[in-house]
Design a protein around this motif. Structure first.
Motif, PDB file in Angstrom:
ATOM      1  N   MET A 139       0.812  -1.218   0.000  1.00  0.00           N
ATOM      2  CA  MET A 139       0.000   0.000   0.000  1.00  0.00           C
ATOM      3  C   MET A 139       0.845   1.267   0.000  1.00  0.00           C
ATOM      4  SD  MET A 139      -2.951  -1.195  -0.267  1.00  0.00           S
ATOM      5  CE  MET A 139      -3.877   0.325  -0.084  1.00  0.00           C
ATOM      6  N   GLY A 140       2.154   1.099  -0.220  1.00  0.00           N
ATOM      7  CA  GLY A 140       3.022   2.261  -0.362  1.00  0.00           C
ATOM      8  C   GLY A 140       3.753   2.687   0.892  1.00  0.00           C
ATOM      9  N   LYS A 141       3.585   1.944   1.993  1.00  0.00           N
ATOM     10  CA  LYS A 141       4.309   2.274   3.220  1.00  0.00           C
ATOM     11  C   LYS A 141       5.729   1.714   3.159  1.00  0.00           C
ATOM     12  CE  LYS A 141       0.706   4.180   5.148  1.00  0.00           C
ATOM     13  NZ  LYS A 141       0.649   5.641   5.409  1.00  0.00           N
ATOM     14  N   LYS A 142       6.638   2.397   3.837  1.00  0.00           N
ATOM     15  CA  LYS A 142       8.029   1.942   3.913  1.00  0.00           C
ATOM     16  C   LYS A 142       8.192   1.157   5.207  1.00  0.00           C
ATOM     17  CE  LYS A 142       9.668   5.851   1.161  1.00  0.00           C
ATOM     18  NZ  LYS A 142      10.570   7.015   1.098  1.00  0.00           N
ATOM     19  N   ALA A 143       7.886  -0.131   5.138  1.00  0.00           N
ATOM     20  CA  ALA A 143       7.820  -0.971   6.332  1.00  0.00           C
ATOM     21  C   ALA A 143       9.175  -1.593   6.656  1.00  0.00           C
ATOM     22  CB  ALA A 143       6.781  -2.061   6.139  1.00  0.00           C
ATOM     23  N   PHE A 144       9.624  -1.367   7.894  1.00  0.00           N
ATOM     24  CA  PHE A 144      10.822  -2.013   8.432  1.00  0.00           C
ATOM     25  C   PHE A 144      10.356  -3.083   9.413  1.00  0.00           C
ATOM     26  CE2 PHE A 144      12.539   1.784   6.693  1.00  0.00           C
ATOM     27  CZ  PHE A 144      13.890   1.568   6.466  1.00  0.00           C
ATOM     28  N   ALA A 145      10.482  -4.359   9.034  1.00  0.00           N
ATOM     29  CA  ALA A 145      10.039  -5.483   9.860  1.00  0.00           C
ATOM     30  C   ALA A 145      11.198  -5.926  10.742  1.00  0.00           C
ATOM     31  CB  ALA A 145       9.564  -6.633   8.984  1.00  0.00           C
ATOM     32  N   VAL A 146      11.081  -5.664  12.052  1.00  0.00           N
ATOM     33  CA  VAL A 146      12.192  -5.869  12.982  1.00  0.00           C
ATOM     34  C   VAL A 146      11.892  -7.046  13.895  1.00  0.00           C
ATOM     35  CG1 VAL A 146      13.637  -4.785  14.733  1.00  0.00           C
ATOM     36  CG2 VAL A 146      12.608  -3.383  12.921  1.00  0.00           C
ATOM     37  N   SER A 147      12.764  -8.055  13.886  1.00  0.00           N
ATOM     38  CA  SER A 147      12.537  -9.261  14.687  1.00  0.00           C
ATOM     39  C   SER A 147      13.858 -10.010  14.847  1.00  0.00           C
ATOM     40  CB  SER A 147      11.513 -10.162  13.987  1.00  0.00           C
ATOM     41  OG  SER A 147      11.240 -11.323  14.741  1.00  0.00           O
ATOM     42  N   PRO A 148      14.005 -10.818  15.911  1.00  0.00           N
ATOM     43  CA  PRO A 148      15.221 -11.631  16.036  1.00  0.00           C
ATOM     44  C   PRO A 148      15.449 -12.467  14.787  1.00  0.00           C
ATOM     45  CG  PRO A 148      14.000 -11.679  18.091  1.00  0.00           C
ATOM     46  CD  PRO A 148      13.137 -10.954  17.094  1.00  0.00           C
ATOM     47  N   ALA A 149      16.674 -12.423  14.292  1.00  0.00           N
ATOM     48  CA  ALA A 149      16.989 -13.093  13.031  1.00  0.00           C
ATOM     49  C   ALA A 149      16.713 -14.587  13.080  1.00  0.00           C
ATOM     50  CB  ALA A 149      18.454 -12.842  12.670  1.00  0.00           C
ATOM     51  N   CYS A 150      16.896 -15.205  14.246  1.00  0.00           N
ATOM     52  CA  CYS A 150      16.697 -16.650  14.351  1.00  0.00           C
ATOM     53  C   CYS A 150      15.256 -17.033  14.048  1.00  0.00           C
ATOM     54  CB  CYS A 150      17.101 -17.150  15.739  1.00  0.00           C
ATOM     55  SG  CYS A 150      16.202 -16.384  17.103  1.00  0.00           S
ATOM     56  N   PHE A 151      14.294 -16.169  14.404  1.00  0.00           N
ATOM     57  CA  PHE A 151      12.887 -16.447  14.134  1.00  0.00           C
ATOM     58  C   PHE A 151      12.447 -15.878  12.789  1.00  0.00           C
ATOM     59  CE2 PHE A 151      12.959 -15.890  18.919  1.00  0.00           C
ATOM     60  CZ  PHE A 151      13.144 -17.244  19.162  1.00  0.00           C
ATOM     61  N   LEU A 152      12.934 -14.688  12.485  1.00  0.00           N
ATOM     62  CA  LEU A 152      12.536 -14.022  11.245  1.00  0.00           C
ATOM     63  C   LEU A 152      12.853 -14.882  10.030  1.00  0.00           C
ATOM     64  CD1 LEU A 152      11.445 -11.381   9.943  1.00  0.00           C
ATOM     65  CD2 LEU A 152      13.807 -10.570   9.884  1.00  0.00           C
ATOM     66  N   THR A 153      14.026 -15.531  10.039  1.00  0.00           N
ATOM     67  CA  THR A 153      14.456 -16.283   8.855  1.00  0.00           C
ATOM     68  C   THR A 153      14.210 -17.778   8.979  1.00  0.00           C
ATOM     69  OG1 THR A 153      16.715 -16.477   9.719  1.00  0.00           O
ATOM     70  CG2 THR A 153      16.227 -14.584   8.299  1.00  0.00           C
ATOM     71  N   ALA A 154      13.438 -18.182   9.967  1.00  0.00           N
ATOM     72  CA  ALA A 154      13.071 -19.596  10.103  1.00  0.00           C
ATOM     73  C   ALA A 154      11.549 -19.726  10.123  1.00  0.00           C
ATOM     74  CB  ALA A 154      13.686 -20.196  11.359  1.00  0.00           C
ATOM     75  N   VAL A 172       9.678  -4.771   1.523  1.00  0.00           N
ATOM     76  CA  VAL A 172       9.802  -4.840   2.978  1.00  0.00           C
ATOM     77  C   VAL A 172      11.274  -4.801   3.348  1.00  0.00           C
ATOM     78  CG1 VAL A 172       9.360  -6.231   5.039  1.00  0.00           C
ATOM     79  CG2 VAL A 172       7.672  -6.160   3.194  1.00  0.00           C
ATOM     80  N   ARG A 173      11.601  -4.014   4.353  1.00  0.00           N
ATOM     81  CA  ARG A 173      12.966  -3.953   4.870  1.00  0.00           C
ATOM     82  C   ARG A 173      13.029  -4.918   6.040  1.00  0.00           C
ATOM     83  NH1 ARG A 173       9.959  -0.038   2.159  1.00  0.00           N
ATOM     84  NH2 ARG A 173      11.349   1.418   1.102  1.00  0.00           N
ATOM     85  N   LEU A 174      13.534  -6.115   5.795  1.00  0.00           N
ATOM     86  CA  LEU A 174      13.608  -7.165   6.820  1.00  0.00           C
ATOM     87  C   LEU A 174      14.844  -6.926   7.674  1.00  0.00           C
ATOM     88  CD1 LEU A 174      12.806  -9.997   4.314  1.00  0.00           C
ATOM     89  CD2 LEU A 174      11.291  -9.349   6.198  1.00  0.00           C
ATOM     90  N   ILE A 175      14.637  -6.658   8.959  1.00  0.00           N
ATOM     91  CA  ILE A 175      15.742  -6.346   9.870  1.00  0.00           C
ATOM     92  C   ILE A 175      15.890  -7.497  10.865  1.00  0.00           C
ATOM     93  CG2 ILE A 175      16.717  -4.670  11.454  1.00  0.00           C
ATOM     94  CD1 ILE A 175      16.188  -3.530   8.654  1.00  0.00           C
ATOM     95  N   GLY A 176      16.909  -8.316  10.667  1.00  0.00           N
ATOM     96  CA  GLY A 176      17.177  -9.436  11.575  1.00  0.00           C
ATOM     97  C   GLY A 176      18.114  -8.996  12.682  1.00  0.00           C
ATOM     98  N   ILE A 177      17.595  -8.965  13.919  1.00  0.00           N
ATOM     99  CA  ILE A 177      18.401  -8.505  15.054  1.00  0.00           C
ATOM    100  C   ILE A 177      18.910  -9.696  15.864  1.00  0.00           C
ATOM    101  CG2 ILE A 177      17.121  -6.341  15.145  1.00  0.00           C
ATOM    102  CD1 ILE A 177      15.647  -7.431  17.606  1.00  0.00           C
ATOM    103  N   HIS A 219      22.111 -19.711  10.262  1.00  0.00           N
ATOM    104  CA  HIS A 219      21.569 -20.279   9.036  1.00  0.00           C
ATOM    105  C   HIS A 219      21.042 -19.219   8.067  1.00  0.00           C
ATOM    106  CE1 HIS A 219      18.089 -19.294  11.488  1.00  0.00           C
ATOM    107  NE2 HIS A 219      17.442 -19.179  10.342  1.00  0.00           N
ATOM    108  N   ASP A 220      20.922 -17.972   8.533  1.00  0.00           N
ATOM    109  CA  ASP A 220      20.148 -16.984   7.778  1.00  0.00           C
ATOM    110  C   ASP A 220      20.756 -16.626   6.435  1.00  0.00           C
ATOM    111  OD1 ASP A 220      22.146 -15.781   9.334  1.00  0.00           O
ATOM    112  OD2 ASP A 220      21.080 -13.883   9.525  1.00  0.00           O
ATOM    113  N   PHE A 221      22.087 -16.481   6.357  1.00  0.00           N
ATOM    114  CA  PHE A 221      22.687 -16.200   5.063  1.00  0.00           C
ATOM    115  C   PHE A 221      22.311 -17.287   4.050  1.00  0.00           C
ATOM    116  CE2 PHE A 221      26.569 -13.834   7.039  1.00  0.00           C
ATOM    117  CZ  PHE A 221      25.796 -12.702   7.192  1.00  0.00           C
TER     118      PHE A 221
END
Length: 310
Positions: free
Chosen positions: A66-81, A98-103, A120-122
């Motif tokens: 919908m045109g929003k600049k969304a930064f999705a912030v979450s621990p990388a272990c869960f975000l990428t699994a 989406v700007r996926l931010i793995g912390i 494993h994320d890479f």
């Protein structure tokens, strides 16, 4: 010294002041994602999903559509699994920026152990089409990649740890570009290629090697995908040894990406991948775990000496 994640938060706040389309979407990660100040300053530009990472990515993808600049912030272990299907289909396949931010990426801090490691994320994210992968090494790279992410209309995955990181300096590579590595230190005998928080121990190892009369080039390969193949071709043509160092499994990450390019293009050089082996990872602090697996100044120095002897 400041954690790259703090620089991310500060940069995002500065951008959000000028752009109301920027939204932080979090999975109960305000504290760990350094987003408390952002939420206090921009209460209408933060969306708290709770511990529901699949929903997090789905909501962020809808907002992006919908045109929003969304930064999705979450621990990388869960975000990428947990959210891998949503990343693949809702973000990359659907081309939602989406700007996926793995912390808290790489090894977890404290005694959380392997369930909270993201080694494993890479590997998994590299295999998804239409998704650049970036691991900033210092404040400069962090600020630049967040500015880039806010401006682009394509998806991206950006990975952060929590450790306070020194500034690597800008003199040798004053510009930041996606897909273009930064030259941190010149050298003629061997090249050390790090990414994210492993660049600093590479630089420290180069200092130790200099004491032994060895000149080591240090590279920050902040973009895992797309790789800086121009630089790799230049390095391969010298036939000098190369070591890659990453806070990731030795399978599917920086090392395999670099070696695949080199060897498929007939650059046969002495080569070593330093990372985490295929075994149960020991428990401890990041520093203790790094030391155990040799991802330290002395560990990298020793691997360099071993490779040069061969």
């Amino acid at each position: 010294m400041k954690a790259n994640l703090e620089v991310f938060s500060e940069t995002l706040q500065a951008l959000a002041e000028k752009d109301q389309q920027i939204l932080a979407v979090t999975s109960d990660s305000r504290g760990s994602g350094k987003l408390v100040p952002f939420g206090e300053k921009f209460p209408d530009q933060i969306v708290e999903i709770g511990i529901a990472e699949q929903n997090l990515v789905g909501v962020a993808a809808g907002l992006a559509a919908m045109g929003k600049k969304a930064f999705a912030v979450s621990p990388a272990c869960f975000l990428t699994a947990r959210s891998l299907e949503q990343i693949k289909n809702d973000v990359a396949y659907s081309n939602n920026p989406v700007r996926l931010i793995g912390i808290s990426a790489g090894v977890s801090y404290g005694a959380l152990g392997s369930t909270h490691h993201s080694l494993h994320d890479f590997a998994v994210v590299r295999a998804i089409n239409n998704l650049p992968v970036v691991a900033p090494a210092d404040a400069f790279e962090t600020e630049e990649v967040i500015k880039y992410a806010a401006a682009t209309d394509e998806p991206i995955y950006i990975r952060f740890g929590k450790k306070n990181m020194p500034d690597l300096g800008q003199s040798l590579s004053p510009k930041f570009e996606i897909g273009k590595a930064r030259l941190i230190k010149e050298g003629n005998d061997i090249t050390l290629i790090g990414t994210g928080e492993t660049v600093w121990p590479c630089l420290e190892a180069a200092i130790l090697l200099k004491e032994k009369g060895i000149s080591a080039k240090v590279i920050s390969m902040h973009t895992i995908k797309p790789l800086d193949t121009t630089l790799l071709a230049e390095l391969g043509a010298t036939r000098k040894p190369i070591i890659t160092v990453e806070e990731h499994s030795i399978f599917g990450g920086l090392g395999e990406a670099v070696s695949s390019y080199l060897f498929q293009n007939q650059y046969f050089v002495p080569f070593k991948i330093m990372g985490f082996p295929g075994e149960y990872t020991v428990t401890g602090s990041q520093t203790e775990i790094f030391e155990h697996y040799g991802i330290s100044d002395k560990g990298i120095q020793q691997e360099a000496l071993n490779l040069l002897k061969k």
